[in-house]
Motif scaffolding. Structure first.
Motif, PDB file in Angstrom:
ATOM      1  N   LYS A 298     -11.677  -2.437   0.154  1.00  0.00           N
ATOM      2  CA  LYS A 298     -10.657  -2.085   1.139  1.00  0.00           C
ATOM      3  C   LYS A 298      -9.314  -2.617   0.657  1.00  0.00           C
ATOM      4  CE  LYS A 298     -13.628  -1.853   5.253  1.00  0.00           C
ATOM      5  NZ  LYS A 298     -13.417  -0.406   5.463  1.00  0.00           N
ATOM      6  N   GLU A 300      -5.491  -4.145   1.389  1.00  0.00           N
ATOM      7  CA  GLU A 300      -4.673  -4.875   2.358  1.00  0.00           C
ATOM      8  C   GLU A 300      -3.432  -4.046   2.652  1.00  0.00           C
ATOM      9  OE1 GLU A 300      -3.351  -6.884   5.079  1.00  0.00           O
ATOM     10  OE2 GLU A 300      -5.114  -7.824   4.148  1.00  0.00           O
ATOM     11  N   LYS A 313      -5.051   3.705   4.968  1.00  0.00           N
ATOM     12  CA  LYS A 313      -5.879   3.794   6.181  1.00  0.00           C
ATOM     13  C   LYS A 313      -7.078   4.709   5.951  1.00  0.00           C
ATOM     14  CE  LYS A 313      -2.239   2.872   9.606  1.00  0.00           C
ATOM     15  NZ  LYS A 313      -1.427   3.444  10.714  1.00  0.00           N
ATOM     16  N   TYR A 315      -8.451   5.484   2.969  1.00  0.00           N
ATOM     17  CA  TYR A 315      -9.330   4.864   1.967  1.00  0.00           C
ATOM     18  C   TYR A 315     -10.200   3.796   2.615  1.00  0.00           C
ATOM     19  CZ  TYR A 315     -10.560   2.051  -2.197  1.00  0.00           C
ATOM     20  OH  TYR A 315     -11.219   1.354  -3.160  1.00  0.00           O
ATOM     21  N   ASN A 316      -9.596   2.996   3.491  1.00  0.00           N
ATOM     22  CA  ASN A 316     -10.346   1.919   4.136  1.00  0.00           C
ATOM     23  C   ASN A 316     -11.405   2.449   5.096  1.00  0.00           C
ATOM     24  OD1 ASN A 316      -8.849   0.075   2.732  1.00  0.00           O
ATOM     25  ND2 ASN A 316      -7.612  -0.605   4.470  1.00  0.00           N
ATOM     26  N   LYS A 317     -11.207   3.667   5.578  1.00  0.00           N
ATOM     27  CA  LYS A 317     -12.195   4.276   6.484  1.00  0.00           C
ATOM     28  C   LYS A 317     -13.392   4.786   5.691  1.00  0.00           C
ATOM     29  CE  LYS A 317     -12.485   7.535  10.340  1.00  0.00           C
ATOM     30  NZ  LYS A 317     -11.719   8.490  11.190  1.00  0.00           N
TER      31      LYS A 317
END
Length: 337
Positions: A298, A300, A313, A315-317
Motif C-alpha cells: 500500500k 502512503e 487510493k 491502488y490501495n484498494k
C-alpha cells in the motif's frame, strides 16, 4: 577562490549546440572571476571535447571535466563536486541564456537569502518560433517554503515540468543534506532531485525576468520513447528505493514528509501506468511484485495530490481497481482530444 555561481553543463553528442550555449553564458554582466562554467564531457563521441578545449583558450572561467560515459546524472554530480560557487546553476548544453542577466540573478537570490530561485524560460520550435513561456509575475515578490515552492509552478495556470535546469540552488544546502542526482535513473532524474531539494529548502523564490531559451529538438530524452523502456522502469524502481531511504530522515506527520510521499507516488505509478498503456501485463505484475518486496503493498498517501492521490487510493484498494481507474482515465482523455 570562492565564486558566486557555478554553472554546470553535461555534454554528450551536442557538438552542434554547445559553443552557442557557452558563449551565451560568457556574454554576461558578472566579472569572470565571480563565476565558473563547468562542462562535463560525458565520454561524448563527437567534437564536444575539442570545442570546449578551444573555448578554454578564450575564456578563463571555463573548466572541462572528461569522463567515461556515465550518464547525465553523474556528469552533473561530478561538476557539483568540483563547484566552488555559493550557488549552482544547471544548464542543458543545447540551450542558451539571454545576455547580461547573471548579475541580477545572483543579486535576487543573495538579497532575499534564497535556497532556490526558479528562473523564467521560453521554448522555441526548430524554426525559432516561440511556443510557450513561463509566467512568474504573480510570484515575483513571494518567498515560499520548500513544499509551497515545489507546488507553486505546478498549478493549473502554470504547467512547469520537473526540470532542474535554469534553477539556482544554494550549494551548501545540497552538501548539507547529501543531495545529488540519481545514478541509473535515466528518465525524470530531475524529478527525484527536485523532490529532495524542496523537502529541505526553506526559502524559494521566482524571477519572471527573461533568462533561459530552450529549443525543441529530436533525439533528446524528453522527446524519446524512453519512458516505456525496461531501462526507464528499472530506474523508476531505483528512484522509489532512494526516496524511501531519504524519507526515513524526514519527520513523520510533517508536510515535508507529505511531499516525499507525493514524489514517491509519482515514481510508483509512472512504471505501472506505462506498462498498462503498452499492454505489458507481465511487466506490470513484475513491478507490483518488486513494490511489495519493498514494503509498498500500500502507498502512503498523506501529502499526495492530483492524479497520484487518485491512483493511490485505487491502488490501495486493489490492483483491479487501479487498472479500472487508469483505463477509464485513458479512455476519457482520448475522447477529449
Amino acid at each position: 577562490m570562492a565564486k558566486k555561481i557555478s554553472i554546470i553543463i553535461p555534454a554528450y553528442k551536442v557538438d552542434g549546440y554547445i559553443e552557442k550555449c557557452i558563449r551565451s553564458l560568457e556574454n554576461q554582466d558578472l566579472p569572470k572571476d565571480d563565476y565558473e562554467i563547468i562542462v562535463t564531457n560525458d565520454g561524448s563521441p563527437d567534437r564536444c571535447r575539442e570545442i570546449v578545449e578551444g573555448l578554454q583558450q578564450e575564456f578563463s572561467n571555463l573548466i572541462l571535466i572528461n569522463q567515461e560515459n556515465q550518464g547525465v546524472s553523474m556528469a552533473r554530480n561530478n561538476a557539483i563536486a568540483k563547484a566552488q560557487g555559493e550557488y549552482i546553476l544547471p544548464i542543458d548544453p543545447d540551450d542558451y541564456v539571454v545576455p547580461n542577466v547573471l548579475k541580477s540573478v545572483y543579486e535576487n537570490a543573495k538579497s532575499r537569502n534564497l535556497d532556490v530561485l526558479y528562473l523564467a524560460y521560453e521554448i522555441f520550435d526548430r524554426q525559432g518560433n516561440s511556443v510557450w513561456e513561463t509566467n512568474y509575475e504573480s510570484k515575483n515578490e513571494t518567498i515560499f517554503d520548500g513544499v509551497e515552492g515545489y507546488f507553486a509552478p505546478r498549478s493549473v495556470d502554470m504547467k512547469d515540468p520537473d526540470r532542474s535546469w535554469a534553477v539556482l540552488y544554494r550549494l551548501e544546502m545540497l552538501h548539507q543534506h547529501s543531495i545529488n542526482y540519481p545514478k541509473n535513473v535515466p528518465f525524470l532524474e530531475d524529478g527525484l532531485f527536485l523532490g529532495k531539494v524542496f523537502t529541505v529548502a526553506k526559502r524559494v523564490g521566482f524571477s519572471s525576468n527573461k533568462f533561459y531559451q530552450r529549443t525543441i529538438r529530436q533525439g533528446s530524452a524528453t522527446n524519446s520513447k524512453l519512458l516505456f523502456s525496461k531501462k526507464a522502469i528499472d530506474g523508476f524502481l531505483l528512484a522509489v528505493k532512494d526516496l524511501m531511504h531519504f524519507s526515513a530522515t524526514i519527520p513523520k506527520g510533517s508536510k515535508e514528509k507529505g511531499l516525499i510521499n507525493h514524489v514517491m507516488a509519482k515514481f510508483v505509478f509512472l512504471p505501472l501506468s506505462s506498462c498498462l498503456k503498452s499492454n505489458k501485463f507481465s511487466e506490470f505484475t513484475s513491478i507490483v511484485k518488486s513494490l511489495k518486496e519493498l514494503g509498498l503493498k500500500k502507498i502512503e498517501l498523506e501529502g499526495c495530490s492530483g492524479i497520484y492521490l487518485r491512483y493511490g487510493k485505487a491502488y490501495n484498494k486493489s490492483l483491479l481497481h487501479f487498472m479500472t481507474v487508469y483505463y477509464s482515465r485513458l479512455i476519457k482523455m482520448k475522447y477529449q482530444r
